[in-house]
Design a protein around this motif. Structure first.
Motif, PDB file in Angstrom:
ATOM      1  N   GLU A   1      -4.873  24.226 -15.804  1.00  0.00           N
ATOM      2  CA  GLU A   1      -4.976  25.284 -16.939  1.00  0.00           C
ATOM      3  C   GLU A   1      -3.920  26.095 -16.947  1.00  0.00           C
ATOM      4  O   GLU A   1      -3.730  27.405 -17.208  1.00  0.00           O
ATOM      5  CB  GLU A   1      -6.088  26.126 -16.645  1.00  0.00           C
ATOM      6  N   ARG A   2      -2.637  25.521 -16.255  1.00  0.00           N
ATOM      7  CA  ARG A   2      -1.524  26.236 -16.167  1.00  0.00           C
ATOM      8  C   ARG A   2      -0.501  25.586 -17.004  1.00  0.00           C
ATOM      9  O   ARG A   2      -0.477  24.300 -17.257  1.00  0.00           O
ATOM     10  CB  ARG A   2      -0.921  26.399 -14.874  1.00  0.00           C
TER      11      ARG A   2
ATOM     12  N   GLU B   1      18.074  15.746 -16.335  1.00  0.00           N
ATOM     13  CA  GLU B   1      18.810  17.095 -17.025  1.00  0.00           C
ATOM     14  C   GLU B   1      17.957  17.968 -17.860  1.00  0.00           C
ATOM     15  O   GLU B   1      18.095  19.343 -17.816  1.00  0.00           O
ATOM     16  CB  GLU B   1      19.712  16.269 -18.128  1.00  0.00           C
ATOM     17  N   GLN B   2      17.065  17.480 -18.301  1.00  0.00           N
ATOM     18  CA  GLN B   2      15.893  18.273 -19.167  1.00  0.00           C
ATOM     19  C   GLN B   2      14.712  18.682 -18.179  1.00  0.00           C
ATOM     20  O   GLN B   2      14.184  17.647 -17.658  1.00  0.00           O
ATOM     21  CB  GLN B   2      15.626  17.725 -20.546  1.00  0.00           C
ATOM     22  N   PRO B   3      14.094  19.663 -18.039  1.00  0.00           N
ATOM     23  CA  PRO B   3      12.812  20.131 -17.417  1.00  0.00           C
ATOM     24  C   PRO B   3      11.897  19.483 -18.035  1.00  0.00           C
ATOM     25  O   PRO B   3      11.975  19.436 -19.231  1.00  0.00           O
ATOM     26  CB  PRO B   3      13.200  21.515 -17.163  1.00  0.00           C
ATOM     27  N   LEU B   4      10.609  19.377 -17.346  1.00  0.00           N
ATOM     28  CA  LEU B   4       9.553  18.888 -17.991  1.00  0.00           C
ATOM     29  C   LEU B   4       8.470  19.830 -18.220  1.00  0.00           C
ATOM     30  O   LEU B   4       8.358  20.924 -17.127  1.00  0.00           O
ATOM     31  CB  LEU B   4       8.973  17.875 -17.108  1.00  0.00           C
ATOM     32  N   THR B   5       8.001  20.142 -19.262  1.00  0.00           N
ATOM     33  CA  THR B   5       6.934  21.094 -19.472  1.00  0.00           C
ATOM     34  C   THR B   5       5.463  20.443 -19.323  1.00  0.00           C
ATOM     35  O   THR B   5       5.288  19.318 -19.818  1.00  0.00           O
ATOM     36  CB  THR B   5       6.762  21.772 -20.801  1.00  0.00           C
ATOM     37  N   LEU B   6       4.616  20.818 -18.475  1.00  0.00           N
ATOM     38  CA  LEU B   6       3.474  20.255 -18.085  1.00  0.00           C
ATOM     39  C   LEU B   6       2.299  21.059 -18.050  1.00  0.00           C
ATOM     40  O   LEU B   6       2.302  22.232 -17.531  1.00  0.00           O
ATOM     41  CB  LEU B   6       3.796  19.918 -16.539  1.00  0.00           C
ATOM     42  N   SER B   7       1.232  20.532 -18.850  1.00  0.00           N
ATOM     43  CA  SER B   7       0.058  21.431 -18.643  1.00  0.00           C
ATOM     44  C   SER B   7      -0.891  21.010 -17.757  1.00  0.00           C
ATOM     45  O   SER B   7      -1.315  19.655 -17.511  1.00  0.00           O
ATOM     46  CB  SER B   7      -0.874  21.348 -20.022  1.00  0.00           C
TER      47      SER B   7
ATOM     48  N   ALA C   1       4.640  28.938 -16.254  1.00  0.00           N
ATOM     49  CA  ALA C   1       5.229  29.790 -17.334  1.00  0.00           C
ATOM     50  C   ALA C   1       3.794  30.202 -18.114  1.00  0.00           C
ATOM     51  O   ALA C   1       3.889  30.487 -19.526  1.00  0.00           O
ATOM     52  CB  ALA C   1       6.044  28.657 -18.467  1.00  0.00           C
ATOM     53  N   THR C   2       2.801  30.172 -17.533  1.00  0.00           N
ATOM     54  CA  THR C   2       1.531  30.498 -18.470  1.00  0.00           C
ATOM     55  C   THR C   2       1.652  31.752 -18.993  1.00  0.00           C
ATOM     56  O   THR C   2       1.251  32.037 -20.162  1.00  0.00           O
ATOM     57  CB  THR C   2       0.256  30.371 -17.344  1.00  0.00           C
ATOM     58  N   GLU C   3       1.938  32.812 -18.075  1.00  0.00           N
ATOM     59  CA  GLU C   3       2.066  34.224 -18.817  1.00  0.00           C
ATOM     60  C   GLU C   3       2.817  34.413 -20.003  1.00  0.00           C
ATOM     61  O   GLU C   3       2.786  35.183 -20.881  1.00  0.00           O
ATOM     62  CB  GLU C   3       2.435  35.144 -17.470  1.00  0.00           C
TER      63      GLU C   3
END
Ligand code: ADP
Length: 439
Positions: free
Chosen positions: A173-174, A164-170, A195-197
């Protein structure tokens, strides 16, 4: 004709013909001869049908070959098969076209798309997914995605299955936002958004607010300090009170400069505030910049102006602010007795405005960062000379809007030259026809 009739009529006719022939033979030559003729004719018919069946089975094995010619009901069967094949070919071509179009659209998509089967094996991915996740479609097809993307966060996310929740992943280098969407038969689509920019812009915004708050807090603390003294000691001697008031006024001016510079920067960056080009009379504009610089220097420097360049189109107000910042920097960072030259020349690649000073100079490692907001080589010197740390950021934005370039050359202890090169198209070629507006 009705296909049923087409099938049955010739068959019945053929049977009737055989029976009639056998009847005629039986009539003239006896029953046995008639039966023999009927049997032979029936056998010939069976052999012929078997021959057609054989050809049909051969064709079904190699449908790309030419369809055999038929006779009787076989003609109809072969014609219908031929039509079916043509329709099938058409459908296949249409499907291929759709697939090509779909692939093209998917490859142009800025977001990554990965299709995985029920046990997370990679079935397909688009080029954006290859870039974002370091995949190669041909190489990695059929491999488990968790073996290809070896980030513990990502693996946990897939295993827990709370999508249900998206994952924010590094990754690589992005900064990626990852969504997983289950679809038919427990397959899953993985969508990655770069979403780097936006993260960088958000980071800049946070930095800007932190820096601006810090810049405003310092003069506010000074003003509050003096106000507290004034409250605690109402009978301060007039001389001290006067000096406190002067210091407070100074800090107030500093805050005002800062707010004005921040507002200018915001306006310059805003898309709702497009450049409104107008003719700029450079001699007159630079004359005013020279006067401002002389007022700031109060005779401590020798300031000269050489204006041989042409008039250009641009925003008078913005150019005055940009040139003013460059020249005031030269005054502020040049010790008393120094010289400052303002030069406006036609130039080979386009007209150039240069400000040359023989001041304190800048060490090379700082030069690339000078146009960043609030970047200062020496914080205390900048504040002493009423700098906001935003001057060169404003210059950069004004030049960007005018298609001009800023060049910086500097030698520590020797001085600096800031050069602005305008595009040749900015030059006004027919001065007589233009109603030049000056600041
Ligand atoms: P500030 O308000 O601090 O002057 P600017 O953005 O105008 O901010 O300049 C950024 C920094 O660049 C200054 O703090 C200063 O260190 C350096 N700088 C700019 N112009 C000159 C110059 N002519 N000579 C030496 N240093 C300079």
């Amino acid at each position: 004709m009705n296909p049923k009739l087409l099938f049955w009529v010739p068959a019945i006719l053929r049977m009737a013909l055989i029976l009639a022939g056998a009847g005629v033979v039986a009539y003239f030559s006896g029953l046995v001869a008639g039966l023999a003729v009927a049997l032979c004719a029936a056998l010939a018919l069976v052999v012929m049908q078997l021959g057609y069946l054989w050809r049909l089975s051969m064709w079904l094995e190699h449908p790309e070959t030419r369809l055999p010619d038929g006779w009787g009901a076989w003609t109809d069967i072969f014609v219908r098969l031929y039509r079916l094949r043509r329709e099938d070919d058409r459908n296949r071509t249409e499907l291929n076209e759709w697939l090509t179009r779909f692939r093209q659209a998917m490859s142009l998509l800025p977001d990554g798309v990965v299709i995985m089967d029920d046990v997370l094996f990679l079935e397909w991915c688009n080029p954006a997914a290859e870039r974002h996740l370091g995949l190669k479609r041909e190489r990695d097809k059929g491999m488990r995605v968790t073996n290809l993307i070896r980030s513990p966060h990502f693996i946990d996310y897939l295993i827990l299955g709370r999508y249900e929740q998206p994952l924010t992943l590094s990754l690589r280098e992005r900064k990626l936002i990852v969504h997983i969407i289950p679809f038919e038969n427990r397959r899953q689509i993985l969508v990655t958004h770069d979403a780097t920019e936006s993260e960088r812009i958000e980071h800049m915004r946070r930095d800007f607010i932190a820096n601006a708050s810090h810049e405003l807090r310092t003069p506010l603390t000074v003003i509050n300090g003096f106000l507290e003294i004034a409250q605690a000691q109402p009978n301060l001697d007039p001389q001290t009170r006067q000096s406190h008031l002067a210091l407070m006024a100074e800090q107030g001016r500093r805050m005002q400069n800062l707010v004005e510079d921040m507002l200018s920067l915001t306006r310059l960056e805003s898309l709702d505030y497009p450049l409104r080009p107008e003719p700029v009379r450079m001699k007159s504009l630079l004359g005013q910049v020279l006067q401002d610089a002389q007022a700031l220097s109060s005779g401590r420097h020798t300031i000269t102006l050489e204006a041989e360049g042409p008039d250009i189109t641009g925003s008078v107000e913005e150019l005055r602010s940009a040139f003013g910042n460059l020249v005031s920097n030269a005054v502020r960072y040049t010790p008393d007795g120094g010289t400052i030259e303002m030069i406006w020349r036609p130039g080979t690649d386009g007209p150039q405005f240069a400000v040359r000073d023989n001041g304190i100079g800048i060490r090379p490692e700082h030069i690339a960062r000078l146009t960043e907001r609030f970047y200062r080589v020496d914080k205390s010197r900048s504040r002493e000379t009423r700098g906001t740390g935003l001057g060169l950021a404003i210059v950069k934005h004004v030049l960007l809007r005018h298609g001009a370039q800023l060049g910086i050359e500097s030698v520590p202890e020797r001085g600096s030259t800031f050069t602005v090169t305008f595009p040749a198209r900015a030059v006004i070629t027919e001065p007589a026809t233009l109603q030049a507006k000056t600041a």
